[in-house]
Design a protein around this motif. Structure first.
Motif, mmCIF file in Angstrom:
data_model
loop_
_atom_site.group_PDB
_atom_site.id
_atom_site.type_symbol
_atom_site.label_atom_id
_atom_site.label_comp_id
_atom_site.label_asym_id
_atom_site.label_seq_id
_atom_site.Cartn_x
_atom_site.Cartn_y
_atom_site.Cartn_z
ATOM 1 N N PHE A 170 146.411 97.155 26.955
ATOM 2 C CA PHE A 170 146.074 97.909 28.166
ATOM 3 C C PHE A 170 146.861 97.413 29.377
ATOM 4 O O PHE A 170 146.371 97.447 30.506
ATOM 5 C CB PHE A 170 144.578 97.874 28.473
ATOM 6 C CG PHE A 170 143.731 98.578 27.444
ATOM 7 C CD1 PHE A 170 143.938 99.919 27.160
ATOM 8 C CD2 PHE A 170 142.732 97.904 26.751
ATOM 9 C CE1 PHE A 170 143.161 100.576 26.212
ATOM 10 C CE2 PHE A 170 141.958 98.554 25.804
ATOM 11 C CZ PHE A 170 142.164 99.887 25.529
ATOM 12 N N GLY A 221 137.878 98.460 20.422
ATOM 13 C CA GLY A 221 139.004 99.256 20.871
ATOM 14 C C GLY A 221 140.292 98.497 21.093
ATOM 15 O O GLY A 221 141.340 98.849 20.543
ATOM 16 N N HIS A 222 140.253 97.441 21.934
ATOM 17 C CA HIS A 222 141.522 96.769 22.225
ATOM 18 C C HIS A 222 142.084 96.063 20.989
ATOM 19 O O HIS A 222 143.303 96.052 20.784
ATOM 20 C CB HIS A 222 141.398 95.854 23.464
ATOM 21 C CG HIS A 222 141.232 94.408 23.217
ATOM 22 N ND1 HIS A 222 140.000 93.801 23.087
ATOM 23 C CD2 HIS A 222 142.151 93.406 23.091
ATOM 24 C CE1 HIS A 222 140.171 92.502 22.891
ATOM 25 N NE2 HIS A 222 141.459 92.237 22.892
ATOM 26 N N GLY A 264 138.307 98.637 24.975
ATOM 27 C CA GLY A 264 138.589 99.952 24.432
ATOM 28 C C GLY A 264 137.368 100.676 23.913
ATOM 29 O O GLY A 264 137.202 101.878 24.150
ATOM 30 N N VAL A 306 143.346 102.031 31.272
ATOM 31 C CA VAL A 306 142.904 102.704 30.051
ATOM 32 C C VAL A 306 143.057 104.208 30.240
ATOM 33 O O VAL A 306 142.492 104.782 31.174
ATOM 34 C CB VAL A 306 141.443 102.357 29.727
ATOM 35 C CG1 VAL A 306 141.040 102.966 28.387
ATOM 36 C CG2 VAL A 306 141.236 100.837 29.714
#
Length: 276
Positions: A12, A76-77, A218, A251
């Protein structure tokens, strides 16, 4: 003891050291659960991932995601950072898109200008009960009335999304981490119209019973996008996260029909081998 290829990827961000790092171990089929957990504790990052041979023929690779205290079905990340590492190491998708196998099943990714993942279906959504909101307000050291809206945003980690009056209110929060306990809380507040980013996001995640702030998240932004994109926010918007921690996470959230996509820039900061 064996050597494994290793990357640490900043997610990100397009500037080193301003995103959220994830440790990625390649070709990790030979590692036991205990070795994976021990390495994740040793890195002391919010998540450490392990790339493995897929068990589903539709997947390009399988991913296991560990925190310092256990395994997650999805995050997410780590998904974006691990996809970056897999592609950078020469991975070639079987089809038009990249498919990751993980605890929540198959996750589709696209890699155009930046890597983005298709937000998985929520395990739990809907309104949040008053007892939970009262406990969260107490942990955030705000009044219950400061919470303008809230939804369960559980796509694996178990997030509760909490909307405050604006981005300024989000940045002003000074939580009592111990009081937050096991609650996994994502704060969101709007910036004025015309700003670089639509919202400011902050995330609090417990580790060994005590919450800490995650730099850029994320999974939370995916669930917030499922809640807000196309309703309270535009169908495509950019969220800022990490400001309070002197990071600069960006993001990119986009709703296409019923599907929400979450993307961000990624770059490798460490590349080498690890012996486990």
């Amino acid at each position: 003891m064996s050597a494994y290829e290793f990357r640490q990827v900043d997610v990100f961000t397009n500037e080193p050291l301003l995103g959220n790092p994830v440790a990625v171990v390649h070709g990790a089929d030979g590692l036991t659960d205990e070795q994976m957990a021990a390495f994740a504790r040793w890195t002391n990052l919010s998540e450490t991932t392990f790339l493995l041979t897929p068990t589903d023929p539709a997947a390009d690779y399988r991913l296991r995601i560990f925190t310092v205290s256990g395994e997650l079905p999805f995050a997410g990340h780590p998904t974006l950072g691990s996809a970056h590492a897999w592609l950078e190491a020469g991975g070639k998708p079987k089809g038009a898109s990249l498919v990751q196998e993980c605890g929540v099943g198959l996750v589709e990714l696209r890699s155009d200008d930046r890597i983005a993942f298709a937000a998985p279906e929520l395990r739990r959504g809907g309104e949040v009960d008053e007892d939970t909101l009262g406990a969260i307000a107490n942990g955030l050291q705000i009044e219950r009335g400061d919470i303008k809206d809230a939804r369960w945003c559980d796509n694996g980690p178990g997030w509760v999304g909490v909307m405050l009056a604006d981005a300024e209110a989000v940045l002003a929060v000074t939580p009592d981490h111990a009081a937050l306990g096991s609650h996994k809380v994502g704060l969101v507040g709007r910036y004025p119209e015309g700003s670089e980013c639509a919202v400011e996001v902050r995330a609090y995640f417990p580790a060994d019973g005590v919450a800490f702030e995650d730099p850029v998240t994320g999974s939370l932004n995916a669930a917030l996008g499922q809640w807000l994109a196309g309703s309270q926010l535009p169908e495509a918007y950019v969220a800022s996260q990490g400001t309070a921690m002197r990071r600069k996470g960006r993001v990119h959230v986009e709703r296409v029909g019923d599907q929400v996509w979450v993307g961000g820039d990624t770059l490798t900061t460490i590349h080498g081998t690890v012996e486990v």
